[in-house]
Every structure is written in structure tokens, then in C-alpha cells.
Design a protein around this motif. Structure first.
Motif, PDB file in Angstrom:
ATOM      1  N   UNK A 125      66.415 -41.831  23.259  1.00  0.00           N
ATOM      2  CA  UNK A 125      67.540 -41.279  23.900  1.00  0.00           C
ATOM      3  C   UNK A 125      67.261 -40.701  25.399  1.00  0.00           C
ATOM      4  N   UNK A 126      66.123 -40.159  25.432  1.00  0.00           N
ATOM      5  CA  UNK A 126      65.596 -39.789  26.631  1.00  0.00           C
ATOM      6  C   UNK A 126      65.324 -40.545  27.539  1.00  0.00           C
ATOM      7  N   UNK A 127      64.897 -42.013  27.329  1.00  0.00           N
ATOM      8  CA  UNK A 127      64.428 -42.773  28.275  1.00  0.00           C
ATOM      9  C   UNK A 127      65.368 -44.149  28.141  1.00  0.00           C
ATOM     10  N   UNK A 128      66.144 -44.213  27.231  1.00  0.00           N
ATOM     11  CA  UNK A 128      67.035 -45.643  27.033  1.00  0.00           C
ATOM     12  C   UNK A 128      66.055 -46.520  26.681  1.00  0.00           C
ATOM     13  N   UNK A 129      65.183 -46.557  25.689  1.00  0.00           N
ATOM     14  CA  UNK A 129      64.182 -47.583  25.208  1.00  0.00           C
ATOM     15  C   UNK A 129      64.380 -47.927  23.828  1.00  0.00           C
ATOM     16  N   UNK A 154      72.093 -47.272  14.472  1.00  0.00           N
ATOM     17  CA  UNK A 154      72.491 -46.172  15.353  1.00  0.00           C
ATOM     18  C   UNK A 154      71.649 -44.952  14.976  1.00  0.00           C
ATOM     19  N   UNK A 155      71.566 -44.934  13.441  1.00  0.00           N
ATOM     20  CA  UNK A 155      70.694 -43.560  13.049  1.00  0.00           C
ATOM     21  C   UNK A 155      69.139 -43.591  13.072  1.00  0.00           C
ATOM     22  N   UNK A 156      68.670 -44.801  13.778  1.00  0.00           N
ATOM     23  CA  UNK A 156      67.195 -44.624  14.046  1.00  0.00           C
ATOM     24  C   UNK A 156      66.992 -44.427  15.352  1.00  0.00           C
ATOM     25  N   UNK A 157      67.873 -43.592  16.163  1.00  0.00           N
ATOM     26  CA  UNK A 157      67.607 -42.999  17.461  1.00  0.00           C
ATOM     27  C   UNK A 157      66.736 -41.787  17.128  1.00  0.00           C
ATOM     28  N   UNK A 158      65.741 -41.682  18.016  1.00  0.00           N
ATOM     29  CA  UNK A 158      65.024 -40.381  18.129  1.00  0.00           C
ATOM     30  C   UNK A 158      65.347 -39.794  19.458  1.00  0.00           C
ATOM     31  N   UNK A 159      64.968 -38.469  19.779  1.00  0.00           N
ATOM     32  CA  UNK A 159      65.188 -37.710  21.018  1.00  0.00           C
ATOM     33  C   UNK A 159      64.182 -38.187  22.027  1.00  0.00           C
ATOM     34  N   UNK A 160      62.522 -38.303  21.620  1.00  0.00           N
ATOM     35  CA  UNK A 160      61.661 -38.543  22.653  1.00  0.00           C
ATOM     36  C   UNK A 160      60.683 -39.434  22.078  1.00  0.00           C
ATOM     37  N   UNK A 161      59.851 -39.999  22.925  1.00  0.00           N
ATOM     38  CA  UNK A 161      58.764 -41.073  22.687  1.00  0.00           C
ATOM     39  C   UNK A 161      58.038 -40.246  21.698  1.00  0.00           C
TER      40      UNK A 161
END
Length: 226
Positions: A131-135, A161-168
């Protein structure tokens, strides 16, 4: 004695014991605390800012969304795998359409020209997104080699959708990369882009000129390879 050996000798003869790694505080690269809705909003904002296109799909209807994307983009030849559930579902949904499905589980030397000259788009699964970098992050396999996301003019990626994490950092920690680093992970933050000395930005010069992310919500998540 060489300078290198002298330095190593001094390190080995240290009187106060072996060196140890200092404690590290990783708080600055994690602990964002975003909800799933916030992650989706941030991901879409950042990937759209670099010409990535996000399309939302409900449950098991994602293949209908895929068919519409292919029609809208004028895709006649689609490169995709066979074994991954994303590819398998897409093949079943597109079996009776006019889209030609191009097998990618071949040695690159046997179809290099075909891939570069006559494939309109590549379809891949994703392992997740940041989410933080749109990657997006992908883990290529023989069934889904990296070139199908790097060569065709259009890259279509299916993201649960559920596989999104905040940061790398959260991806690395959640996936246990410290104990088993993937040999070929890809981070994708939009279509291919480059700029000349006058800072004129161009898309698609060295890879896909378009990136379409189909975000699947609710329903049973598309399976992942292990």
C-alpha cells in the motif's frame, strides 16, 4: 603481510570477544496500522499516479472483468500460464472466445520473436501488493515466467484484495524472506517508463506501456502456489 591480512589478524585477535550486530529499530519502516480499506485506497492512489489502471471485481466474476479488459484493449493474443489457479480460471473463461491463448511454459529461445512481436498482453497472478508504494509483488515460476510481465505491451495482473500489506518490510516479514529469500521476486509499480536528458517521460519503451490490475474482492481467494 598485506593490508587485508593485517586487518583480519587484528579482528581475530580482539581481546573483547567477537563482534556482534547492533540492535536495529525497524519501526520507521513498519507499523502503519492501516485498515484493509485504507490499504486499497493508498495502493490505488499511488499506482494510478504512475499510469497504472485499477479495476475492481466482485468475487468469482473477475474473469468477466478480464474479458471486458481484453475487449477494451483490443487483445487478440494473450500469454498466460496453465497450472496456477488464476491462469486455469482464465483459460476456462476464455476458451470459447476469439482470444488466442498463448502457452508460456516453453524455452524462451523457441518463441522469443513471437513473444516480442505478436503477443498483445500477458496475464499473471500476484503474491500481493504494498500500500505504501503502490507496488505489486510477483514471484515468477516456470508456469508464469517473468517475461510475460515484462515484455508484452499490456500486463494484466490479478490481485486478491486481502493480500495487501502496509509496507515492503511487512511483506518481507510476513513471508519469512529472512529464512528463505525468493530467487526472483518482482516489484512492479506501474507500466514501463523512461526519460531522456530533457526529462521527457515516455511509457512502454522497454516493457509494457500499460499495466491493468484487476483487484478481486470477497469470495474465495484465488489459490497461490507454494
Amino acid at each position: 603481510m598485506s593490508a587485508r591480512n593485517a586487518i583480519l589478524k587484528r579482528l581475530r585477535e580482539r581481546a573483547d570477544g567477537p563482534l556482534s550486530a547492533p540492535e536495529s529499530d525497524f519501526a520507521v519502516v513498519t507499523h502503519r496500522g492501516w485498515s484493509q480499506e485504507e490499504r486499497l485506497v493508498r495502493f490505488e492512489r499511488w499506482i494510478a499516479s504512475v499510469h497504472g489502471e485499477v479495476i475492481h471485481a466482485d468475487g468469482d466474476d473477475w474473469t468477466e472483468t478480464l474479458a471486458r479488459v481484453l475487449a477494451d484493449k483490443g487483445v487478440r493474443r494473450l500469454a498466460l500460464g496453465k497450472q496456477h489457479p488464476v491462469a486455469a480460471e482464465a483459460r476456462r473463461a476464455l476458451a470459447d472466445t476469439e482470444v488466442e491463448l498463448v502457452d508460456v511454459d516453453r524455452d524462451i529461445e523457441s518463441w522469443q520473436r513471437e513473444q516480442f512481436e505478436s503477443v498483445d498482453a500477458g496475464l499473471t497472478s500476484t503474491r500481493g501488493a504494498i500500500a505504501e508504494t503502490g507496488s505489486l509483488w510477483l514471484w515468477p515460476t516456470p508456469d508464469e515466467p517473468r517475461l510475460i510481465s515484462l515484455v508484452p505491451p499490456v500486463h494484466i495482473a490479478m490481485l486478491d484484495a486481502h493480500t495487501l500489506e502496509d509496507t515492503f518490510f511487512d511483506v518481507v516479514e510476513a513471508q519469512g524472506w529472512a529464512g528463505g529469500m525468493p530467487t526472483n521476486a518482482l516489484l512492479i509499480s506501474g507500466p514501463s517508463k523512461t526519460a531522456d536528458i530533457e526529462q521527457t517521460l515516455a511509457y512502454g519503451v522497454h516493457g509494457p506501456r500499460e499495466l491493468v490490475v484487476i483487484v478481486r474482492h470477497a469470495g474465495t481467494a484465488v489459490g497461490e502456489e507454494t
